[in-house]
Enzyme design. Sequence first.
Site, PDB file in Angstrom:
ATOM      1  N   HIS A  82    -110.683  41.430  20.127  1.00 31.79           N
ATOM      2  CA  HIS A  82    -110.243  41.874  19.323  1.00 31.79           C
ATOM      3  C   HIS A  82    -111.093  43.110  19.237  1.00 31.79           C
ATOM      4  O   HIS A  82    -111.980  43.090  19.359  1.00 31.79           O
ATOM      5  CB  HIS A  82    -109.881  41.699  18.052  1.00 31.79           C
ATOM      6  CG  HIS A  82    -108.650  41.758  17.464  1.00 31.79           C
ATOM      7  ND1 HIS A  82    -107.720  41.503  17.237  1.00 31.79           N
ATOM      8  CD2 HIS A  82    -108.889  43.404  16.469  1.00 31.79           C
ATOM      9  CE1 HIS A  82    -106.959  42.389  16.352  1.00 31.79           C
ATOM     10  NE2 HIS A  82    -107.770  42.932  15.899  1.00 31.79           N
ATOM     11  N   ARG A 168     -99.425  49.175   5.589  1.00 30.62           N
ATOM     12  CA  ARG A 168    -101.125  50.489   5.956  1.00 30.62           C
ATOM     13  C   ARG A 168    -100.111  51.070   6.839  1.00 30.62           C
ATOM     14  O   ARG A 168    -101.207  52.788   6.680  1.00 30.62           O
ATOM     15  CB  ARG A 168    -101.797  49.656   6.403  1.00 30.62           C
ATOM     16  CG  ARG A 168    -102.690  48.736   4.651  1.00 30.62           C
ATOM     17  CD  ARG A 168    -104.419  48.083   6.013  1.00 30.62           C
ATOM     18  NE  ARG A 168    -104.975  48.522   6.299  1.00 30.62           N
ATOM     19  CZ  ARG A 168    -105.378  47.820   7.925  1.00 30.62           C
ATOM     20  NH1 ARG A 168    -105.090  46.602   8.296  1.00 30.62           N
ATOM     21  NH2 ARG A 168    -106.552  48.989   8.177  1.00 30.62           N
ATOM     22  N   SER A 183    -108.715  42.629   8.163  1.00 30.75           N
ATOM     23  CA  SER A 183    -107.459  42.577   9.261  1.00 30.75           C
ATOM     24  C   SER A 183    -107.818  41.491  10.385  1.00 30.75           C
ATOM     25  O   SER A 183    -107.063  40.729  11.024  1.00 30.75           O
ATOM     26  CB  SER A 183    -107.028  44.051   9.131  1.00 30.75           C
ATOM     27  OG  SER A 183    -106.130  43.772   9.883  1.00 30.75           O
TER      28      SER A 183
HETATM   29  N1  URA Z   1    -106.847  46.327  14.311  1.00 27.00           N
HETATM   30  C1  URA Z   1    -106.333  45.356  12.919  1.00 27.00           C
HETATM   31  O1  URA Z   1    -105.895  43.986  13.469  1.00 27.00           O
HETATM   32  N2  URA Z   1    -106.278  45.816  12.348  1.00 27.00           N
HETATM   33  C2  URA Z   1    -106.900  47.276  11.250  1.00 27.00           C
HETATM   34  O2  URA Z   1    -106.642  46.760  10.638  1.00 27.00           O
HETATM   35  C3  URA Z   1    -106.690  47.949  12.554  1.00 27.00           C
HETATM   36  C4  URA Z   1    -106.887  47.238  14.199  1.00 27.00           C
END
Ligand code: URA
Length: 441
Positions: A82, A168, A183
């Site tokens: 990620h 957000r 997140s």
């Molecule tokens: N990637 C995510 O999954 N969440 C975030 O808040 C920022 C980047």
Amino acid sequence: MRMYDIIKSKRDGHELTDKEVDFFVEGYTRGEIPDYQASALLMAIYFQKMGKEETSNLTMAMARSGDMLDLSLIKGTKVDKHSTGGVGDKTTLVVAPLVAAAGVPVAKMSGRGLGHTGGTIDKLEGIPGFDVSMNIEEFISNVNETGIAISAQTGNLAPADKKLYALRDVTATVDNMSLIASSVMSKKIASGADAIVLDVKTGSGAFMKDDESAFELAREMVDIGNGVGRRTVALVTDMSQPLGNAVGNVLEVIEAIETLRGEGPQDLREISLALGAQMLLFGGKAESVEEGRYILEELILSGKGLEKLKELVEAQGGDASCIDDTSKLKKASIQIDVMSEKEGYVASIQADEIGRAALVLGAGRETKESEIDLSVGVVVHKKIGDRIEKGESLATIHANDMQSAEEAKQIITAAYEISGGIVEKPQLIKGIVTREGTIMF
Ligand code: URA
């Protein structure tokens, strides 16, 4: 308990208890807490920040807000990847097929664009027919059959994050360490991977603008992951300029395909190999980073990585012939160049402004409900340290209307700083954060 008191407590700088965090996350997920109160709390968190324990509680509450996937039906060590988000960051489209081709199952849940940054799911939707929504049974069976599946954060996976992420995005509360950490990690924990490789971006195109906060965010996420038994490592990588050249959904898909063909930009290739090597280490397919890189390089040379991308596209209903013939992908109708007004060397690029130019063209969302235009974007031709002559093209804009093209042109011109003297290229990979410690490169 009342949401009003929770907002007030955070506004006044207090730590929220785990019960308060649960009350907020559960109530908001069920639709009992309205967006305006959630927005107020997000803004209070933005200014007052959260402690480590609070962040960890928020992460787990968000992970528990929906299903916690059990991927035990997939054989082998499931490794997820990620990125914290950047401009032109299409590494998943390169790394995921390569790692799957190396024999590590990739069961990946990805996101959509957020703020000025793009998202893998939007990019994949640039491939005609590609279906990003599947149920868990299809997801697992696709990984078992082709070694890879990439799905949107569908169904009931971390629904609290899904709602908060969108909120957000439109309330200027994205770039907060605790909100990003919770997140990212809530989704990763809920989506069931055994190990997680994080790409924490730093620089003008990232949410973390300086290396110190990027390393801090990396440490926070690595500790959260390892703390709940998921092996987690983070690379901190450069986002002081767009990654690769293309910014915009279909344009990025094309660049990822070129990279899998061995023809892509060097920085994208390097970061993809570095992340992929960590995934192979976790997946037990390599003993060292060097071996991991070698395996991945061979998969580029042999074309097996590209073949795996085609398998992924086919398995998810997409038109795989577009991978061999990218001219079949949707193109924008207008292409205009942004010419340099000076000669010299590129000293800096405001990467978030390049992201904003893509947003103005329609590649990203202005509101939660915005439809995006997958064909538009920007291709930069000059990166930091490159020589540029007066009148030479800095970037090409791909647009579908002249008004947005003109606006993007102004943004891009202002985003470039040209200097007289030679400028060094930025270091691509700044360091690695593991359970054991941090190594700065
Ligand atoms: N990637 C995510 O999954 N969440 C975030 O808040 C920022 C980047």
